[in-house]
Design an enzyme around this catalytic site. Structure first.
Site, mmCIF file in Angstrom:
data_model
loop_
_atom_site.group_PDB
_atom_site.id
_atom_site.type_symbol
_atom_site.label_atom_id
_atom_site.label_comp_id
_atom_site.label_asym_id
_atom_site.label_seq_id
_atom_site.Cartn_x
_atom_site.Cartn_y
_atom_site.Cartn_z
ATOM 1 N N GLU A 211 0.864 -1.177 0.000
ATOM 2 C CA GLU A 211 0.000 0.000 0.000
ATOM 3 C C GLU A 211 0.901 1.228 0.000
ATOM 4 O O GLU A 211 1.706 1.416 0.913
ATOM 5 C CB GLU A 211 -0.914 0.021 1.221
ATOM 6 C CG GLU A 211 -1.868 1.223 1.223
ATOM 7 C CD GLU A 211 -2.669 1.372 2.502
ATOM 8 O OE1 GLU A 211 -3.666 2.109 2.476
ATOM 9 O OE2 GLU A 211 -2.286 0.766 3.530
ATOM 10 N N ASP B 147 -3.043 11.978 -2.184
ATOM 11 C CA ASP B 147 -3.138 13.426 -2.341
ATOM 12 C C ASP B 147 -3.524 13.738 -3.792
ATOM 13 O O ASP B 147 -2.847 13.300 -4.720
ATOM 14 C CB ASP B 147 -1.790 14.071 -2.012
ATOM 15 C CG ASP B 147 -1.877 15.579 -1.835
ATOM 16 O OD1 ASP B 147 -2.660 16.215 -2.572
ATOM 17 O OD2 ASP B 147 -1.160 16.123 -0.981
ATOM 18 N N LYS C 117 -3.734 21.154 -8.617
ATOM 19 C CA LYS C 117 -3.207 22.161 -9.543
ATOM 20 C C LYS C 117 -2.488 21.484 -10.712
ATOM 21 O O LYS C 117 -1.734 20.527 -10.521
ATOM 22 C CB LYS C 117 -2.262 23.106 -8.813
ATOM 23 C CG LYS C 117 -2.961 23.950 -7.752
ATOM 24 C CD LYS C 117 -2.004 24.899 -7.075
ATOM 25 C CE LYS C 117 -2.726 25.730 -6.016
ATOM 26 N NZ LYS C 117 -1.807 26.667 -5.312
ATOM 27 N N ASP D 298 -12.028 9.682 -2.625
ATOM 28 C CA ASP D 298 -13.304 10.397 -2.545
ATOM 29 C C ASP D 298 -13.290 11.603 -3.482
ATOM 30 O O ASP D 298 -14.273 12.336 -3.569
ATOM 31 C CB ASP D 298 -13.575 10.878 -1.118
ATOM 32 C CG ASP D 298 -12.682 12.042 -0.729
ATOM 33 O OD1 ASP D 298 -11.456 11.946 -0.978
ATOM 34 O OD2 ASP D 298 -13.179 13.041 -0.185
ATOM 35 N N TYR E 53 -9.469 7.780 6.349
ATOM 36 C CA TYR E 53 -10.052 8.838 5.521
ATOM 37 C C TYR E 53 -11.399 8.395 4.952
ATOM 38 O O TYR E 53 -12.345 9.186 4.866
ATOM 39 C CB TYR E 53 -9.107 9.200 4.381
ATOM 40 C CG TYR E 53 -7.971 10.109 4.768
ATOM 41 C CD1 TYR E 53 -8.211 11.349 5.359
ATOM 42 C CD2 TYR E 53 -6.662 9.747 4.519
ATOM 43 C CE1 TYR E 53 -7.168 12.184 5.712
ATOM 44 C CE2 TYR E 53 -5.605 10.586 4.871
ATOM 45 C CZ TYR E 53 -5.863 11.796 5.458
ATOM 46 O OH TYR E 53 -4.838 12.633 5.809
#
Length: 213
Positions: free
Chosen positions: A44, A118, A122, A154, A193
């Site tokens: 992972e 993450d 941008k 998500d 999360y």
């Protein structure tokens, strides 16, 4: 994304070499020796606090797991969970995902998990996304032929971007879900999360992709 500084984390990690592998480059191509068996190895990338990888290891004792986490303070939390779980088939690495080739050889890994990475929204940060083509090339060099990536997020924008990235790389998309928790998918192990975001009503996106020879 900011992480709370834990100045004691490094010392704690050094106290548990049986769980956090030091000098992982010495095990390249021979990770079976670390676990003492020839079971498949799954990793992972971005382990966070370890809920997913310890859950997977508990549910699949015949598979070995490695959690890769760059941030030492976060890894210390995963270590706490692992110490409590006392699972023999999971270890942790405090390394940068961009340097995986330093630690793994071709065919070392059977499957790779990317959970809630993450999104780097941008455009100028596109190359930092863990589903960018350079990372897909990196993963292919350590996975077995026909190896898989299982991806959850998500973030709709990152998911859409990743589906395009996978497709353009020539990967086979499987089990694509636009709302995982209402899809009937069985055996899902949630991350911290995932529990947080789904509790707020966010949809969870998931897919499996396979490299093709």
């Amino acid at each position: 994304m900011r992480f709370r500084n834990k100045p004691w984390a490094g010392e704690k990690i050094r106290q548990y070499p049986q769980y956090v592998i030091s000098e992982p480059e010495t095990h390249k191509g021979k990770w079976h020796e670390v676990f003492g068996n020839a079971n498949p190895l799954h990793i992972e990338v971005g382990t966070g606090k370890g809920r997913f990888i310890t859950g997977m290891a508990a549910a699949n004792p015949d598979i070995n797991y490695l959690g890769v986490e760059l941030h030492m303070g976060v890894l210390a939390s995963a270590l706490d969970r692992l110490i409590e779980a006392e699972l023999p088939n999971v270890k942790l690495l405090n390394v940068n995902a961009a340097e995986l080739l330093s630690y793994f050889a071709k065919n070392d890994i059977s499957r790779l998990y990317l959970n809630f990475s993450d999104p780097w929204p941008k455009t100028r940060h596109e190359k930092r996304r863990l589903t960018y083509k350079s990372f897909l090339d990196l993963y292919e060099q350590i996975l077995i032929d026909g190896g898989e990536i299982h991806f959850k997020t998500d973030n709709q924008g990152l998911f859409e971007y990743s589906l395009v990235s996978f497709s353009e790389y020539g990967m086979l998309l499987k089990n694509v879900s636009l709302d995982l928790h209402n899809s009937g998918f069985e055996g899902n192990i949630m991350t911290e999360y995932e529990e947080k975001f789904s509790g707020k009503g966010n949809r969870i996106y998931r897919c499996e992709v396979q490299y093709q020879s």
